[in-house]
Design an enzyme around this catalytic site. Structure first.
Site, PDB file in Angstrom:
ATOM      1  N   ASP A  10     -45.804  78.797 -90.098  1.00  0.00           N
ATOM      2  CA  ASP A  10     -44.430  78.502 -90.491  1.00  0.00           C
ATOM      3  C   ASP A  10     -44.294  76.980 -90.607  1.00  0.00           C
ATOM      4  O   ASP A  10     -45.289  76.247 -90.485  1.00  0.00           O
ATOM      5  CB  ASP A  10     -43.467  79.093 -89.438  1.00  0.00           C
ATOM      6  CG  ASP A  10     -42.073  79.338 -89.994  1.00  0.00           C
ATOM      7  OD1 ASP A  10     -41.782  78.905 -91.129  1.00  0.00           O
ATOM      8  OD2 ASP A  10     -41.251  79.942 -89.274  1.00  0.00           O
ATOM      9  N   GLU A  12     -41.094  74.958 -89.556  1.00  0.00           N
ATOM     10  CA  GLU A  12     -40.147  74.222 -88.712  1.00  0.00           C
ATOM     11  C   GLU A  12     -40.814  73.641 -87.464  1.00  0.00           C
ATOM     12  O   GLU A  12     -40.314  72.669 -86.887  1.00  0.00           O
ATOM     13  CB  GLU A  12     -38.973  75.126 -88.308  1.00  0.00           C
ATOM     14  CG  GLU A  12     -38.030  75.472 -89.465  1.00  0.00           C
ATOM     15  CD  GLU A  12     -38.486  76.676 -90.279  1.00  0.00           C
ATOM     16  OE1 GLU A  12     -39.620  77.161 -90.061  1.00  0.00           O
ATOM     17  OE2 GLU A  12     -37.707  77.140 -91.131  1.00  0.00           O
ATOM     18  N   HIS A  62     -43.496  80.491 -94.555  1.00  0.00           N
ATOM     19  CA  HIS A  62     -42.184  79.823 -94.579  1.00  0.00           C
ATOM     20  C   HIS A  62     -41.521  79.941 -95.954  1.00  0.00           C
ATOM     21  O   HIS A  62     -42.166  79.681 -96.986  1.00  0.00           O
ATOM     22  CB  HIS A  62     -42.343  78.343 -94.228  1.00  0.00           C
ATOM     23  CG  HIS A  62     -41.084  77.548 -94.415  1.00  0.00           C
ATOM     24  ND1 HIS A  62     -40.045  77.615 -93.503  1.00  0.00           N
ATOM     25  CD2 HIS A  62     -40.679  76.715 -95.393  1.00  0.00           C
ATOM     26  CE1 HIS A  62     -39.050  76.831 -93.941  1.00  0.00           C
ATOM     27  NE2 HIS A  62     -39.416  76.271 -95.085  1.00  0.00           N
ATOM     28  N   HIS A 106     -41.293  78.082 -84.409  1.00  0.00           N
ATOM     29  CA  HIS A 106     -40.048  77.591 -83.795  1.00  0.00           C
ATOM     30  C   HIS A 106     -39.464  78.680 -82.908  1.00  0.00           C
ATOM     31  O   HIS A 106     -39.899  79.834 -82.967  1.00  0.00           O
ATOM     32  CB  HIS A 106     -39.047  77.214 -84.901  1.00  0.00           C
ATOM     33  CG  HIS A 106     -38.820  78.347 -85.851  1.00  0.00           C
ATOM     34  ND1 HIS A 106     -37.959  79.381 -85.574  1.00  0.00           N
ATOM     35  CD2 HIS A 106     -39.409  78.639 -87.044  1.00  0.00           C
ATOM     36  CE1 HIS A 106     -38.006  80.259 -86.570  1.00  0.00           C
ATOM     37  NE2 HIS A 106     -38.884  79.836 -87.479  1.00  0.00           N
ATOM     38  N   HIS A 118     -33.994  79.492 -85.236  1.00  0.00           N
ATOM     39  CA  HIS A 118     -33.378  80.569 -86.009  1.00  0.00           C
ATOM     40  C   HIS A 118     -34.261  81.795 -85.889  1.00  0.00           C
ATOM     41  O   HIS A 118     -35.380  81.709 -85.366  1.00  0.00           O
ATOM     42  CB  HIS A 118     -33.211  80.172 -87.486  1.00  0.00           C
ATOM     43  CG  HIS A 118     -34.490  79.996 -88.234  1.00  0.00           C
ATOM     44  ND1 HIS A 118     -35.272  78.867 -88.120  1.00  0.00           N
ATOM     45  CD2 HIS A 118     -35.164  80.817 -89.066  1.00  0.00           C
ATOM     46  CE1 HIS A 118     -36.352  79.000 -88.875  1.00  0.00           C
ATOM     47  NE2 HIS A 118     -36.315  80.187 -89.463  1.00  0.00           N
ATOM     48  N   GLU A 137     -39.119  85.130 -83.885  1.00  0.00           N
ATOM     49  CA  GLU A 137     -40.187  85.400 -84.858  1.00  0.00           C
ATOM     50  C   GLU A 137     -41.545  85.595 -84.189  1.00  0.00           C
ATOM     51  O   GLU A 137     -42.326  86.456 -84.591  1.00  0.00           O
ATOM     52  CB  GLU A 137     -40.223  84.286 -85.910  1.00  0.00           C
ATOM     53  CG  GLU A 137     -38.969  84.317 -86.771  1.00  0.00           C
ATOM     54  CD  GLU A 137     -38.876  83.178 -87.780  1.00  0.00           C
ATOM     55  OE1 GLU A 137     -39.913  82.578 -88.133  1.00  0.00           O
ATOM     56  OE2 GLU A 137     -37.741  82.880 -88.207  1.00  0.00           O
TER      57      GLU A 137
HETATM   58 ZN    ZN Z   1     -39.784  78.772 -91.561  1.00  0.00          ZN
END
Ligand code: ZN
Length: 276
Positions: A10, A12, A62, A106, A118, A137
């Site tokens: 990802d 972030e 992402h 993240h 998030h 996630e």
């Molecule tokens: Zn992401």
């Protein structure tokens, strides 16, 4: 001996990145951020090769999933890119892998000092509960690895993401590359240092006893909290879910893969709602 490794990456939680503008392909800031993303990934690949791994598959996870430039990825890896893909952030994993790793991750929505925290969709989702446990996630994706009997052995990301990973998979090896001081601000390691850390920690993760695969108990209850009631209006059209109240709905599923697919379909539906 670990021979085949799957990496979900990802953005972030990549070294040095702190703001949505830097992970948005329509923003000029994104140019340097995707280079940093390749740097963290190649550091993880180097660690895997140092540990004797023979085959590496990377899933770009992402946004539109076309963040990594293919020519910037270490040639030892195969890259899964583009969107939509059936397995989303975990597309490419199967029963033949010995270990799963997570880079640039993240923490879940609402985490204090979690950089850009998030869960799946910042716009649509306020929270996801799997069997009554709020799950971000990493928790969702390590469950998918577990369906294939694959242990989740390593995560790199911001410090809050490493704490979350340890809560879901005790014994996982982690590398914190930045410490958030707010949702969009962090103290960051220099990329030269964070990439050295990632390489060393990946090698360590793959040469010590691996944690058990994370297996989610079945049947699986999925509860979704949406940002607006309109989103829940649309998502609750899904036959397997029942509406609880304005923004909450839940469903029960016989197996984890079906539960995750239904959850994703519901989030796609919610995405058709208004933006306020
Ligand atoms: Zn992401």
């Amino acid at each position: 001996m670990v021979k085949r490794v799957f990496i979900s990456i990802d953005m972030e939680g990549i070294s040095g990145i702190v703001d949505w503008s830097e992970v948005d392909r329509n923003n000029s800031e994104y140019v340097f951020a995707r280079k940093l993303m390749a740097g963290d990934l190649n550091a993880a690949i180097k660690g895997a090769l140092d540990a004797g791994v023979k085959e590496i598959v990377v899933s770009d996870a992402h946004g539109g999933m076309r963040n990594l430039r293919p020519e910037e990825v270490h040639e030892a890896a195969h890259l899964v890119r583009g969107s939509p893909k059936p397995g989303a952030m975990m597309e490419g994993i199967d029963d033949t892998f010995d270990a799963a790793m997570y880079v640039g991750y993240h923490s879940m929505k609402g985490t204090s000092n979690g950089i850009m925290c998030h869960t799946i969709s910042g716009r649509a989702i306020d929270g996801i509960w799997i069997n009554s446990r709020e799950t971000g996630e990493f928790g969702l994706n390590s469950g998918t690895a577990g369906v294939h009997g694959v242990p989740s052995v390593f995560l790199a990301g911001d410090y809050a993401a490493t704490v979350e990973a340890n809560a879901f998979v005790p014994g996982i090896t982690t590398a914190a590359v930045k410490w958030a001081v707010g949702r969009y601000s962090a103290k960051c390691l220099h990329p030269n240092e964070s990439t050295k850390l990632i390489t060393a920690k990946v090698k360590e993760a793959l040469t010590k006893p691996l944690p058990e695969p994370r297996v989610v108990n079945e049947p699986v209850e999925v509860k979704l909290l949406f940002n607006t009631s309109t989103m829940c209006d649309l998502a609750s059209l899904m036959p397997s879910f029942e509406r609880i109240d304005g923004r909450n709905m839940k469903g029960n599923f016989n197996d984890y893969k079906t539960a995750i697919n239904a959850m994703r379909a519901a989030i796609y539906l919610a995405g058709a709602a208004e933006r306020r």
